[in-house]
Scaffold this motif. Structure first.
Motif: not given
Length: 62
Positions: A28-51
């Motif tokens: 659960y902690g790893i999943n929450s951390f991965a979701n937080a990183l995927a939604n961060s400003e740095e990775h939000r516009n990355d084309p590899r981001n599934p979100a």
């Protein structure tokens, strides 16, 4: 006669319960951390981001 040998009435689930709970907490902690990183400003516009991928409508050939 059993192919696996004699059965012993040893408890398995009860002694292993803390390890199962710890595994769920870690996952659960790893999943929450991965979701937080995927939604961060740095990775939000990355084309590899599934979100960030938008679902494109399928072409219908009529």
């Amino acid at each position: 006669m059993s192919l696996l040998g004699k059965k012993f009435p040893a408890p398995i689930a009860q002694p292993m319960a803390p390890f199962y709970v710890a595994g769920v907490v870690i996952l659960y902690g790893i999943n929450s951390f991965a979701n937080a990183l995927a939604n961060s400003e740095e990775h939000r516009n990355d084309p590899r981001n599934p979100a960030s991928k938008t679902v494109q409508p399928k072409d219908k050939h009529n």
